[in-house]
Scaffold this motif. Sequence first.
Motif, PDB file in Angstrom:
ATOM      1  N   ARG A 100      -9.334  -0.190  -1.781  1.00  0.00           N
ATOM      2  CA  ARG A 100      -7.824   0.425  -1.416  1.00  0.00           C
ATOM      3  C   ARG A 100      -6.876  -1.048  -0.787  1.00  0.00           C
ATOM      4  O   ARG A 100      -6.425  -2.493  -0.528  1.00  0.00           O
ATOM      5  N   THR A 101      -7.775  -0.414   0.327  1.00  0.00           N
ATOM      6  CA  THR A 101      -7.239  -1.064   1.927  1.00  0.00           C
ATOM      7  C   THR A 101      -8.730  -1.192   2.446  1.00  0.00           C
ATOM      8  O   THR A 101      -9.831  -0.515   2.915  1.00  0.00           O
ATOM      9  N   THR A 119     -13.679   2.775   0.349  1.00  0.00           N
ATOM     10  CA  THR A 119     -14.407   2.027   1.050  1.00  0.00           C
ATOM     11  C   THR A 119     -13.788   2.237   2.544  1.00  0.00           C
ATOM     12  O   THR A 119     -13.684   1.787   3.824  1.00  0.00           O
ATOM     13  N   ARG A 132       1.006  -1.072  -0.057  1.00  0.00           N
ATOM     14  CA  ARG A 132       0.331  -0.164  -0.035  1.00  0.00           C
ATOM     15  C   ARG A 132       0.541   0.938  -0.062  1.00  0.00           C
ATOM     16  O   ARG A 132       0.644   2.589  -0.546  1.00  0.00           O
ATOM     17  N   THR A 149     -16.682   6.343   4.936  1.00  0.00           N
ATOM     18  CA  THR A 149     -18.123   7.177   4.036  1.00  0.00           C
ATOM     19  C   THR A 149     -19.041   6.194   3.509  1.00  0.00           C
ATOM     20  O   THR A 149     -20.035   6.355   2.976  1.00  0.00           O
ATOM     21  N   ASP A 169     -21.697   7.500  14.012  1.00  0.00           N
ATOM     22  CA  ASP A 169     -21.515   6.827  13.522  1.00  0.00           C
ATOM     23  C   ASP A 169     -21.133   7.231  15.852  1.00  0.00           C
ATOM     24  O   ASP A 169     -20.625   5.384  16.539  1.00  0.00           O
ATOM     25  N   VAL A 182      -7.048   1.937  -8.027  1.00  0.00           N
ATOM     26  CA  VAL A 182      -7.428   1.771  -9.265  1.00  0.00           C
ATOM     27  C   VAL A 182      -6.645   2.194 -10.165  1.00  0.00           C
ATOM     28  O   VAL A 182      -5.414   3.088 -10.005  1.00  0.00           O
ATOM     29  N   GLN A 186     -24.655   9.025   8.646  1.00  0.00           N
ATOM     30  CA  GLN A 186     -25.095   8.887   9.798  1.00  0.00           C
ATOM     31  C   GLN A 186     -23.815   9.189  11.067  1.00  0.00           C
ATOM     32  O   GLN A 186     -22.476   8.430  10.358  1.00  0.00           O
ATOM     33  N   GLY A 205     -12.839  11.138   0.409  1.00  0.00           N
ATOM     34  CA  GLY A 205     -12.470  11.730   1.824  1.00  0.00           C
ATOM     35  C   GLY A 205     -11.893  12.906   1.440  1.00  0.00           C
ATOM     36  O   GLY A 205     -11.923  14.028   1.100  1.00  0.00           O
ATOM     37  N   ARG A 211      -4.540   8.741   7.202  1.00  0.00           N
ATOM     38  CA  ARG A 211      -4.297  10.017   7.391  1.00  0.00           C
ATOM     39  C   ARG A 211      -4.318  10.889   8.485  1.00  0.00           C
ATOM     40  O   ARG A 211      -3.207  12.090   9.226  1.00  0.00           O
ATOM     41  N   LYS A 246      -5.949   2.584  11.252  1.00  0.00           N
ATOM     42  CA  LYS A 246      -7.226   3.325  10.401  1.00  0.00           C
ATOM     43  C   LYS A 246      -8.767   3.744  11.093  1.00  0.00           C
ATOM     44  O   LYS A 246      -8.644   3.135  12.420  1.00  0.00           O
ATOM     45  N   ARG A 247      -9.328   4.480  10.771  1.00  0.00           N
ATOM     46  CA  ARG A 247     -10.753   5.574  11.497  1.00  0.00           C
ATOM     47  C   ARG A 247     -11.548   3.811  11.289  1.00  0.00           C
ATOM     48  O   ARG A 247     -11.432   3.294  10.470  1.00  0.00           O
TER      49      ARG A 247
HETATM   50  P1  NDP Z   1     -11.290   8.720   4.018  1.00  0.00           P
HETATM   51  O1  NDP Z   1      -9.769   8.866   4.074  1.00  0.00           O
HETATM   52  O2  NDP Z   1     -11.845   7.644   5.427  1.00  0.00           O
HETATM   53  O3  NDP Z   1     -11.377   7.087   3.246  1.00  0.00           O
HETATM   54  C1  NDP Z   1     -11.287   7.420   1.521  1.00  0.00           C
HETATM   55  C2  NDP Z   1     -11.243   6.164   1.131  1.00  0.00           C
HETATM   56  O4  NDP Z   1     -10.417   6.033  -0.586  1.00  0.00           O
HETATM   57  C3  NDP Z   1      -9.970   4.934   1.590  1.00  0.00           C
HETATM   58  O5  NDP Z   1     -10.799   4.093   1.169  1.00  0.00           O
HETATM   59  C4  NDP Z   1      -8.742   5.070   0.436  1.00  0.00           C
HETATM   60  O6  NDP Z   1      -8.073   4.019   0.543  1.00  0.00           O
HETATM   61  C5  NDP Z   1      -9.442   5.783  -0.060  1.00  0.00           C
HETATM   62  N1  NDP Z   1      -8.878   5.574  -1.912  1.00  0.00           N
HETATM   63  C6  NDP Z   1      -8.226   6.878  -1.655  1.00  0.00           C
HETATM   64  N2  NDP Z   1      -7.134   6.853  -3.336  1.00  0.00           N
HETATM   65  C7  NDP Z   1      -7.916   6.263  -3.844  1.00  0.00           C
HETATM   66  C8  NDP Z   1      -7.042   5.307  -5.151  1.00  0.00           C
HETATM   67  N3  NDP Z   1      -6.397   6.395  -5.319  1.00  0.00           N
HETATM   68  N4  NDP Z   1      -7.781   4.191  -5.596  1.00  0.00           N
HETATM   69  C9  NDP Z   1      -9.045   4.032  -5.005  1.00  0.00           C
HETATM   70  N5  NDP Z   1      -8.980   4.065  -3.165  1.00  0.00           N
HETATM   71  C10 NDP Z   1      -8.300   5.265  -2.985  1.00  0.00           C
HETATM   72  O7  NDP Z   1     -13.092   9.041   4.152  1.00  0.00           O
HETATM   73  P2  NDP Z   1     -14.399   8.848   3.905  1.00  0.00           P
HETATM   74  O8  NDP Z   1     -15.058  10.428   3.662  1.00  0.00           O
HETATM   75  O9  NDP Z   1     -13.739   7.778   4.498  1.00  0.00           O
HETATM   76  O10 NDP Z   1     -13.277   9.153   6.321  1.00  0.00           O
HETATM   77  C11 NDP Z   1     -13.285  11.318   6.850  1.00  0.00           C
HETATM   78  C12 NDP Z   1     -13.491  10.873   7.203  1.00  0.00           C
HETATM   79  O11 NDP Z   1     -14.389  11.168   7.965  1.00  0.00           O
HETATM   80  C13 NDP Z   1     -12.931   9.440   8.550  1.00  0.00           C
HETATM   81  O12 NDP Z   1     -11.987   9.663   8.977  1.00  0.00           O
HETATM   82  C14 NDP Z   1     -13.919   9.845  10.020  1.00  0.00           C
HETATM   83  O13 NDP Z   1     -13.111  10.974  10.512  1.00  0.00           O
HETATM   84  C15 NDP Z   1     -14.986  11.261   9.226  1.00  0.00           C
HETATM   85  N6  NDP Z   1     -16.174  10.560   9.054  1.00  0.00           N
HETATM   86  C16 NDP Z   1     -16.764   9.948  10.400  1.00  0.00           C
HETATM   87  C17 NDP Z   1     -18.434   9.159   9.842  1.00  0.00           C
HETATM   88  C18 NDP Z   1     -19.037   8.951  11.370  1.00  0.00           C
HETATM   89  O14 NDP Z   1     -19.920   8.534  11.720  1.00  0.00           O
HETATM   90  N7  NDP Z   1     -18.802   9.586  12.576  1.00  0.00           N
HETATM   91  C19 NDP Z   1     -18.456   9.227   8.579  1.00  0.00           C
HETATM   92  C20 NDP Z   1     -18.454   8.796   7.853  1.00  0.00           C
HETATM   93  C21 NDP Z   1     -16.763   9.739   8.454  1.00  0.00           C
HETATM   94  P3  NDP Z   1      -7.172   3.602   1.672  1.00  0.00           P
HETATM   95  O15 NDP Z   1      -7.808   3.813   2.719  1.00  0.00           O
HETATM   96  O16 NDP Z   1      -6.039   2.419   0.834  1.00  0.00           O
HETATM   97  O17 NDP Z   1      -6.456   5.203   1.666  1.00  0.00           O
END
Ligand code: NDP
Length: 595
Positions: A272-273, A249, A27, A252, A115, A408, A113, A433, A550, A381-382
Amino acid sequence: MSSTATTHEEIDLDAIRDLYRVERDKRVRSDGLGQYADAEEGDFAYYAEDPYTPREERESLTETVDVLVVGGGFGGLLTGARLRQAGVQSLRILDRAGDFGGTWYWNRYPGAQCDIESYLYLPLLEQMGFMPSEKYVRQPEIHEYTQKLARHFRLYEAALFQTVVTDATWLESENRWRIETDRGDVIDARFVVMANGLLSRPRLPGIPGITDFKGHTFHSSRWDYGYTGGTTLGGLDKLGDKKVGIIGTGATAVQIVPHLAQGAEHLYVFQRTPSVISFRGNRPTDPSWAESLKPGWQEERLDNFMSIASGGAPEEDLVDDGWTTAFKALPSLISDSKISPEEAEKRDYFEMERMRERIASVVSDSETAAKLKPYYRFFCKRPCFHDEYLPTFNRDNVSLIDTDGRGVERITETGVVVGGVEYELDCLVFATGFESAEVSPRQAGFDPIGRGGLALSQKWNTEVRTLFGLQTNGFPNLFFLGITQGTLCPNFSNMLNEQSKQVAFVIEQCISGEHVVVEPTLEGEADWVATMEAANAEDSEFWDTCTPSRYNDDGDSTRKLPNRYQTQYGGGPKEFYEILAAWRAEGTGKGLTFR
Ligand code: NDP
């Protein structure tokens, strides 16, 4: 891949470390954070436009106020509320959005929502006489609650929406800040509070060909219901003949995926992860339970949660959910507790095995289940909490396209390429994100210029020094909310509430004492940095061995900012809030100079 160890003695820590290292190495990328594109700039600016409120033109404003707050999310709302309680009438709150709500204004994607339990997450419930309808409430209810707070504390009359701060300069001779905006406003303010949030700039992956895609596309925080149909609560009824892809994944995507799967002809989830997916267990609020609550219940519940999050062991776990289950299983990761690193690693392994077993028991196709299993330590990770995400992969119209940690490969005019195979799509959603690892001037979108023409980014390029993470020397009457040199608690609104109490207290002291300037002394800053560092657990090895996220600058261990910008007070949130409360009770303004 899973080990058969069932007792702590049987665990082969070296084998687990090797396993996690192999997954991490797949990764890690040489471009680290450079792999992402800013959704607010250049070709991508389209992704950051507000789809929810049409832009209204207005005349520029020239005015002088006592306090100007940047940001109308929970940070700005709570600061506004506390300032109103302290008697501040002359107030301005700016936000780029078309309403209050911050995160909950922008993130209206289907399934949005919180969490974190709503009885903890929604602040000031008792004062507001409000009881959330569910243990984990959905975006519309949270957004409405932010509006309710704004009305209650007369904050709408202070609001200027659809307005972005471009410059903030300290006017030495006048002892005030001059704020300029993209609407041509010039606002002079005695005090400025930066409550601009941590995850407010949408982020896109710099995947080759990303601008070539000719189908429909948007970022998760700018959901296009005109295209998908439905609402935040689901029912995406315009997607029945559409092939939809979602990249990401994280927390969000985990909430979106079940709804896209229900609406779309076919859904491709590009992973990705894999995330940790713990249980959620949402349920409606029981009216008899709500009626049985005694005054002071919310503080008591917050205290109980924070105590568990800080590694404490109160007799009862009032919240009893996926978060507290994890905190109790893994106390040493949250604060500097007394168990050994090896013991912590073993506990972590068992907790992660539980998560992996959950996947195997829910997802019927064994190959898909294997790809969904996370191989890293729990808090690398979160973590996510959801009960419908995993079962979604049992649907015939859903395909998990795992990229084995590489991401990707390419985007074409018609779809997404992984492993040389193109997946044709009508619609592509980026759940990729937000920018998060940058210092606050970058997050805010403006760089305050303090005494002697010094930019905040310049000061923090060499060393980040603050008092309680809220103020810094050289920048009089300026406050910033956030996690820098403060605390990190998953219940963000509670952290903002505690910070807003401190900010309002200092501003009120300054105004009532007829002072014009308040600023941390160099000694005050140095003391706080020393206190924080003394309490800090040495966790760099943990983060350096974690899969990229992050939390660790996407695995780039060379990119540590001076003085470890993201460092938090190691005693945990409960102790941090107690430090602030004790400081206010002492009333001497230690570490600050009032002039
Ligand atoms: P994240 O940054 O957590 O996730 C981004 C996703 O995009 C990851 O799965 C990442 O993979 C993927 N990604 C990025 N680049 C690529 C690529 N080139 N190819 C494939 N996949 C890729 O963003 P989120 O919006 O999901 O969440 C952000 C934050 O918002 C959370 O950490 C949390 O703090 C907050 N949140 C809180 C919620 C709540 O209920 N309280 C609900 C939703 C969000 P990889 O993991 O490999 O980097």
